[in-house]
Structures are given as C-alpha cells and as structure tokens.
Design a protein around this motif. Structure first.
Motif, PDB file in Angstrom:
ATOM      1  N   LYS A  59      -6.012  12.476   6.241  1.00 51.36           N
ATOM      2  CA  LYS A  59      -4.890  11.597   5.901  1.00 51.36           C
ATOM      3  C   LYS A  59      -4.840  11.401   4.403  1.00 51.36           C
ATOM      4  CE  LYS A  59      -5.516   7.416   5.328  1.00 51.36           C
ATOM      5  NZ  LYS A  59      -5.477   5.973   5.451  1.00 51.36           N
ATOM      6  N   GLU A 104       2.073   1.837   9.229  1.00 54.18           N
ATOM      7  CA  GLU A 104       2.947   2.423   8.208  1.00 54.18           C
ATOM      8  C   GLU A 104       3.547   3.725   8.714  1.00 54.18           C
ATOM      9  OE1 GLU A 104       0.227   2.404   4.898  1.00 54.18           O
ATOM     10  OE2 GLU A 104      -0.778   4.208   5.565  1.00 54.18           O
ATOM     11  N   GLU A 106       4.838   7.550   8.511  1.00 53.22           N
ATOM     12  CA  GLU A 106       4.368   8.732   7.779  1.00 53.22           C
ATOM     13  C   GLU A 106       5.060  10.002   8.295  1.00 53.22           C
ATOM     14  OE1 GLU A 106       0.547   9.068   6.465  1.00 53.22           O
ATOM     15  OE2 GLU A 106       0.171   6.911   6.375  1.00 53.22           O
ATOM     16  N   ALA A 229       2.063   7.102   3.565  1.00 58.05           N
ATOM     17  CA  ALA A 229       3.139   6.201   3.980  1.00 58.05           C
ATOM     18  C   ALA A 229       4.303   6.238   3.002  1.00 58.05           C
ATOM     19  CB  ALA A 229       2.610   4.782   4.087  1.00 58.05           C
TER      20      ALA A 229
HETATM   21 MG    MG Z   1      -1.429   6.049   5.516  1.00 57.01          MG
END
Ligand code: MG
Ligand code: OOG
Length: 257
Positions: A59, A104, A106, A229
């Motif tokens: 991530k 969030e 993404e 995000a």
């Molecule tokens: Mg994130």
C-alpha cells in the motif's frame, strides 16, 4: 540501530496491532532513520508471515496532498499487505480489535508482470493486469494518529484492512481523473479525484516499483498495489454502511459492526 532493538520495536508494534491498543512512538525515545523504520516494518511483517499470513501486496501512503496535510508529513511511503488484512467486497467488517479505525477511498492495481526499479508511469502501466476501486481501513497504533514519518513507517503505514471492488481490465480506463465518492449510510461524506494521487495513480504504482527496487524486491504477478487515498481519511464508526464509488470503475462496499 542494532538488531535486538529493531526486533524489540517490531514485537511491540505487532503486539499492539494484535491486541488493539496504542503504544509509545519510537521516536519519542530514540532516533530512527528511514532505513531503520523500514527494517522494523519488515520485521513486523515477518512476524505475521511466520504466523501463517500470506503477503498480498503493498500500500502506498501519502501520495495525495490531502493525506500529507491531514497527517502532517511530506514524503511518499509504503506498507506491506497480507491476506489477514483483506476483506471481501460487500462483507461485514467487525471493528472489534481495532483502535480508532479510519477509512479512505483508493485506486488499486493488480500486477500482471513483475515490476521493480525506476520505471515511468507508462512502463508501470504495462505490467498492470487489472484496476479497481478500493477502500483502506487505517488504524494507527499510536495515540491520536500522531506520528513522525519513521514512526508511521515502522507501524506498517497504519495498515489494518482493505478491500477491492470488481477488477477491471487495465487498458480500458483513463485513470487520470476518476471521480471518487464516499457515502456513509447513503450520504456523500467525501469526494475526490484519482488526479489527487500524485497527479495520476500510475505514478503511485511507479513509486511502488521504485521502493520495491530499493528494497531489493519486485512487485510480483497477482500482488495488489493500493495507490493511496484520494481524500483525507474519515473516522469509521460501527454500524455504518460505507460505499466508495469510482466513476466508470465500479464500487466497493462494507458494513461495519
Ligand atoms: Mg491508504
Ligand atoms: C498513514 C497511511 C497513509 C494513504 O493512503 O495515504 C495512507 C496514515 O495516514 O495513518 O494509507
């Protein structure tokens, strides 16, 4: 930093995540370089893999201004994902055991061909097998989500849970300006654009490839890359139905309890 101290920090952070409680920030008591912090992160993940979890990807963090401003940091980082963090699209997610979860919106990529080292976004695009809208649930192991860059890197970039919507073929979408809407219980609570992610989410994928190369690794086929995000993270309460809709790309949903 010596190896024993590094292992000790990894144990503290790993245990904090398992027990759902906060711990002191490492940098409150010691100087932690970025390589030290990544060594701790790696050791945290090694502990999870030793318990049988399987690596599922990476991530990216702080790839948008909105996130950098929200968290008060100014560099792109990454964290490591495992199958224990993965949630099915549409699932009920039990927030018990998390400390102060945030969600969030993404964009996610699935890797089709190995990718590592310095690459351009166009080169990165050629190794993509699919793209999807995604959400990430963050849960910092530090009080109040307050940390410096080395602290949050050591804490695996606050990774906790994530889910991807239906995978779409990579080629068919211009990802440069995809509208993202976050709805909680049917009300729009945040909107953004994929352009917020380093100008284009493929730049986040290229950044992931660069970090992989620097770590002597590569992004492997089947791995997921969360690009980061597009908006600030939102508190995630229990009993909520959250939907993230990406124009032309689909939606991903979760119900919390
Ligand atoms: Mg994130
Ligand atoms: C760190 C993780 C940042 C993103 O998408 O920018 C991140 C945090 O905000 O606690 O995942």
């Amino acid at each position: 930093m010596d190896i024993a101290r590094l292992a000790e920090l990894a144990e503290i952070l790993d245990t904090a995540a398992r027990e759902g409680r906060t711990v002191d920030r490492p940098t409150d008591s010691i100087a932690l370089t970025l390589p030290d912090a990544y060594a701790v992160q790696r050791a945290v993940i090694e502990r999870r893999l030793a318990r049988g979890e399987v690596s599922t990807g990476v991530k990216m963090g702080f790839t948008s201004r909105a996130k950098m401003v929200q968290m008060g940091v100014d560099d792109v980082i990454w964290g490591l994902l495992t199958d224990a963090m993965r949630v099915e699209d549409g699932a009920v997610l039990d927030l018990g055991g998390l400390i102060h979860p945030r969600i969030e919106p993404e964009i996610a990529f699935v890797v089709g061909r190995p990718l590592a080292g310095p690459v351009t976004p166009a080169e990165a695009a050629r190794s993509v097998a699919g793209v999807a809208v995604a959400y990430e649930v963050l849960d910092s192991r530090y009080e109040g989500f307050r940390f410096t860059l080395p602290d949050v890197i050591a804490d695996n970039a606050s990774a906790a849970r994530y889910a991807c919507g239906p995978w779409q073929p990579a080629g068919g979408h211009d990802l440069g300006n995809i509208g993202l809407v976050v709805e909680v219980d049917g009300r729009v609570v945040a909107t953004g654009s994929s352009a917020a992610i380093l100008g284009h989410p493929l730049r986040a994928l290229a950044a992931a490839a660069r970090l992989a190369g620097e770590a002597g690794r590569s992004l492997e086929p089947g791995q997921t890359v969360l690009a980061g995000a597009a908006t600030a993270a939102l508190p995630l309460p229990r009993g909520a139905h959250v939907r993230v809709v990406a124009a032309g790309l689909g939606r991903v949903e979760v119900t919390t309890r």
